[in-house]
Design a protein around this motif. Structure first.
Motif, mmCIF file in Angstrom:
data_model
loop_
_atom_site.group_PDB
_atom_site.id
_atom_site.type_symbol
_atom_site.label_atom_id
_atom_site.label_comp_id
_atom_site.label_asym_id
_atom_site.label_seq_id
_atom_site.Cartn_x
_atom_site.Cartn_y
_atom_site.Cartn_z
ATOM 1 N N ARG A 1 0.730 -1.111 -0.029
ATOM 2 C CA ARG A 1 0.139 -0.163 -0.115
ATOM 3 C C ARG A 1 0.842 1.339 -0.098
ATOM 4 N N LEU A 2 1.988 1.446 0.762
ATOM 5 C CA LEU A 2 2.961 2.379 0.768
ATOM 6 C C LEU A 2 3.344 2.536 -0.446
ATOM 7 N N GLU A 3 3.969 1.593 -1.101
ATOM 8 C CA GLU A 3 4.556 1.498 -2.404
ATOM 9 C C GLU A 3 3.689 2.102 -3.485
ATOM 10 N N GLN A 4 2.406 1.823 -3.436
ATOM 11 C CA GLN A 4 1.232 2.265 -4.387
ATOM 12 C C GLN A 4 1.284 4.032 -4.082
ATOM 13 N N ALA A 5 1.240 4.181 -2.823
ATOM 14 C CA ALA A 5 1.023 5.728 -2.476
ATOM 15 C C ALA A 5 2.340 6.524 -3.034
ATOM 16 N N GLU A 6 3.412 5.966 -2.962
ATOM 17 C CA GLU A 6 4.509 6.663 -3.614
ATOM 18 C C GLU A 6 4.488 6.928 -4.966
ATOM 19 N N ARG A 7 3.658 6.133 -5.705
ATOM 20 C CA ARG A 7 3.535 6.306 -7.265
ATOM 21 C C ARG A 7 2.101 7.003 -7.427
ATOM 22 N N SER A 8 1.629 7.806 -6.346
ATOM 23 C CA SER A 8 0.286 8.453 -6.460
ATOM 24 C C SER A 8 0.471 9.975 -6.382
ATOM 25 N N VAL A 9 -0.714 10.569 -6.837
ATOM 26 C CA VAL A 9 -0.513 12.043 -6.683
ATOM 27 C C VAL A 9 -2.066 12.501 -6.578
ATOM 28 N N LEU A 10 -2.356 13.576 -5.900
ATOM 29 C CA LEU A 10 -3.703 14.031 -5.679
ATOM 30 C C LEU A 10 -3.913 15.583 -6.220
ATOM 31 N N ILE A 11 -4.896 15.512 -7.226
ATOM 32 C CA ILE A 11 -5.029 16.712 -8.137
ATOM 33 C C ILE A 11 -6.322 17.255 -7.755
ATOM 34 N N ASN A 12 -6.254 18.499 -7.482
ATOM 35 C CA ASN A 12 -7.478 19.427 -7.292
ATOM 36 C C ASN A 12 -7.927 19.802 -8.756
ATOM 37 N N CYS A 13 -9.242 19.480 -9.171
ATOM 38 C CA CYS A 13 -9.651 19.732 -10.483
ATOM 39 C C CYS A 13 -10.789 20.699 -10.369
ATOM 40 N N PRO A 14 -10.730 21.480 -11.535
ATOM 41 C CA PRO A 14 -11.834 22.458 -11.541
ATOM 42 C C PRO A 14 -13.238 21.989 -11.954
#
Length: 583
Positions: free
Chosen positions: A67-80
């Motif tokens: 799970r932590l390795e998945q999170a390291e490859r993830s990004v959180l994007i605020n979208c209009p």
């Protein structure tokens, strides 16, 4: 208060290529969410018949690392608003193959995007700019929380929103009661409740990503540190909307173990020295808390609670909607989480009964989100585990039995406390107990309705009652720090309320007309009848309860209704009567 969290699932599997399957990635609601009640019942029945195959469950630490390795490859994007999904995914795919993407709402619309490779994150960040704001300045801390800006907003002015979001906070209790009333059996009711309230795959991914974002902040001071989740987020008993518990782990920092040197000299780092390990923890959390407050985007309401028994930093993470607690070097807490995960993996009935008892307690204000003299969810979980250890034959083993199955790599001593137990689920034999959840729920209420709380202590390490070592109304021994009582906060009044409601609930479930549906449009039955909120939650303050007064007006009316049809309350079908012993 945390914002209500809503999500929409796009696709849980990896794309076959960066651009080929964007059409497949976009959300298709009808095929997934317009599920008929027949299909739902079929799925629940299938889960009921499953034995939750042990071989399919990964060891706790393996799952956390993944799970932590998945999170390291993830990004959180605020979208209009009205973001075009295809164009959005096509743009991101230029940085690499996308495994998973889903949208949710929390103080705006956000997308969690998981790439196949970590290099894609670096590529995305290389093309991300620092915002230019007039009359204000920015703190140039770069994170994996970014905002999507439209270069030509007019292009999407007439495009309708195609994102359909699913609610990820727990449904209201009245909606749950209605859903449970449509079940065919009490067993089905318990499994339905578990399926409804448990954390979703997307919610878990978001939790690990927030944990990973916090690690990025702490790594500015401790590059080799890790931030790990513990508690409800990872132990298998988390309810949608539960808090996010994390701890800063500094034990993996290299250089702690002395190395043999062949030369005449040894080099040591020069470091600040403090009076104790607790003082070091307080200083570290104070600095990290200040960084979260000053530099962490979306982190608000930061509180540094450093004089607590376990020092922590508390804050709200607005982009995810989570209330967060960060501690340091809390290794015993993660062992407790691993133990609960193990118990929940052994038999599907464990999780179903824990979820049900917790929901029942919350519906009647036996537990509360506000600290006080109430019974906690952790204490209730310990009580369920102890009860299941006492069945004949036992459904789950004692902690000492799990210790006996441990291998050499499982042995662990933390701060002088023996935290050894087997981690390989395949080494644990499955139970021969075949009791239904309906039987277990009735017996749980009867067991604790007659338990000698005034004399005995609950001990899941031994799996048997022991004489209480102190005068606390409720004594549940901490499984690892054995001198501690995890329910020390509970007062006599709250314990009596629990016992009273347990007795009433057991009696009601024993009545024939409560063990099966009462027909179309009839009043709630079985578990659904027990979950209707207590009138005491909305009543006036200061009113004293009689010792045997039912815990809710609904329970009281049910009792009166049932007794009017069966005036003799003694059992005529072989079921045990309640004792009148003092608790």
């Amino acid at each position: 208060m945390a914002a209500s969290l809503w999500m929409c699932r796009l696709r849980p599997r990896a794309l076959t290529g960066p651009l080929k399957s964007i059409d497949n990635l976009c959300f298709k609601s009808q095929s997934k969410h317009n599920t008929s009640s027949v299909a739902v019942k079929s799925e629940i029945a299938q889960r009921k018949d499953q034995t939750d195959t042990i071989a399919e469950r990964k060891p706790f630490y393996v799952l956390q690392e993944e799970r932590l390795e998945q999170a390291e490859r993830s990004v959180l994007i605020n979208c209009p608003p009205k973001t075009n999904e295809k164009k959005f995914l096509k743009h991101l795919s230029s940085h690499g193959e996308i495994n998973t993407c889903f949208f949710y709402e929390s103080f705006g619309t956000y997308a969690l995007v998981e790439f196949s490779k970590k290099e894609s994150i670096a590529s995305l960040q290389d093309g991300t700019i620092i915002p230019s704001i007039q009359h204000e300045a920015t703190v140039p801390f770069k994170s994996r929380l970014v905002s999507l800006k439209l270069n030509n907003p007019g292009d999407l002015s007439s495009v309708p929103s195609s994102i359909q979001c699913l609610r990820q906070s727990a449904i209201p209790i009245n909606e749950l009661v209605q859903r449970l009333s449509g079940a065919d059996t009490i067993d089905q009711q318990l499994y339905t409740l578990t399926e409804t309230y448990q954390l979703t795959e997307d919610n878990v991914r978001l939790r690990f990503l927030v944990c990973s974002l916090l690690k990025d902040i702490a790594a500015a001071y401790f590059p080799e540190c890790t931030v790990k989740l513990f508690g409800s987020s990872v132990n298998g008993f988390g309810k949608l909307g539960c808090d996010l518990d994390m701890f800063l782990d500094l034990d993996g920092i290299s250089g702690r173990k002395s190395k043999k040197t062949t030369g005449p000299f040894t080099l040591e780092y020069q470091m600040k020295r403090v009076s104790s390990e607790r003082a070091a923890t307080q200083k570290i959390l104070s600095v990290i808390g200040e960084c979260i407050d000053q530099f962490g985007p979306g982190c608000v309401g930061v509180q540094k609670i450093l004089n607590a028994r376990c020092p922590l930093v508390r804050f709200a993470h607005q982009p995810s909607g989570f209330q967060c607690d960060l501690t340091a070097n809390n290794r015993i807490a993660i062992k407790s989480s691993e133990l609960l995960y193990l118990y929940g993996s052994l038999d599907a009935r464990v999780r179903a009964l824990v979820f049900t008892v917790r929901c029942w307690a919350r519906a009647h204000a036996i537990t509360s989100s506000i600290p006080g003299a109430w019974i906690t969810n952790f204490s209730l979980t310990m009580m369920v585990i102890f009860f299941l250890q006492k069945r004949d034959p036992p459904i789950i083993p004692t902690l000492d039995q799990l210790k006996g199955l441990a291998g050499p790599t499982d042995k662990q001593l933390i701060e002088g406390h023996d935290c050894t137990f087997v981690s390989n689920i395949n080494r644990i034999n499955t139970t021969e107990n075949t009791e239904t959840l309906e039987q277990l729920l009735k017996e749980f209420f009867e067991f604790y309705g007659n338990f000698s709380f005034s004399k005995m202590s609950i001990n899941i390490r031994k799996g048997k009652e022991q004489c209480k070592p102190d005068v606390s109304p409720l004594h549940i021994q901490n499984p690892f720090e054995q001198s501690l009582n995890v329910s020390k906060n509970v007062n006599q009044t709250q314990l009596e309320r629990f016992v009273s409601l347990a007795r009433d609930s057991a009696w009601i479930l024993q009545q024939d007309r409560m063990s099966h549906p009462l027909g179309a449009g009839a009043q709630p039955w079985g578990l659904a009848a027990l979950l209707l909120p207590s009138a005491s939650q909305t009543g006036g303050k200061g009113k004293k309860r009689r010792k045997r007064e039912p815990a809710s007006e609904r329970i009281k009316s049910l009792l009166e209704s049932l007794k009017s049809n069966k005036p003799n309350s003694t059992n005529g079908n072989g079921k045990r009567n309640f004792s009148t012993q003092s608790y």
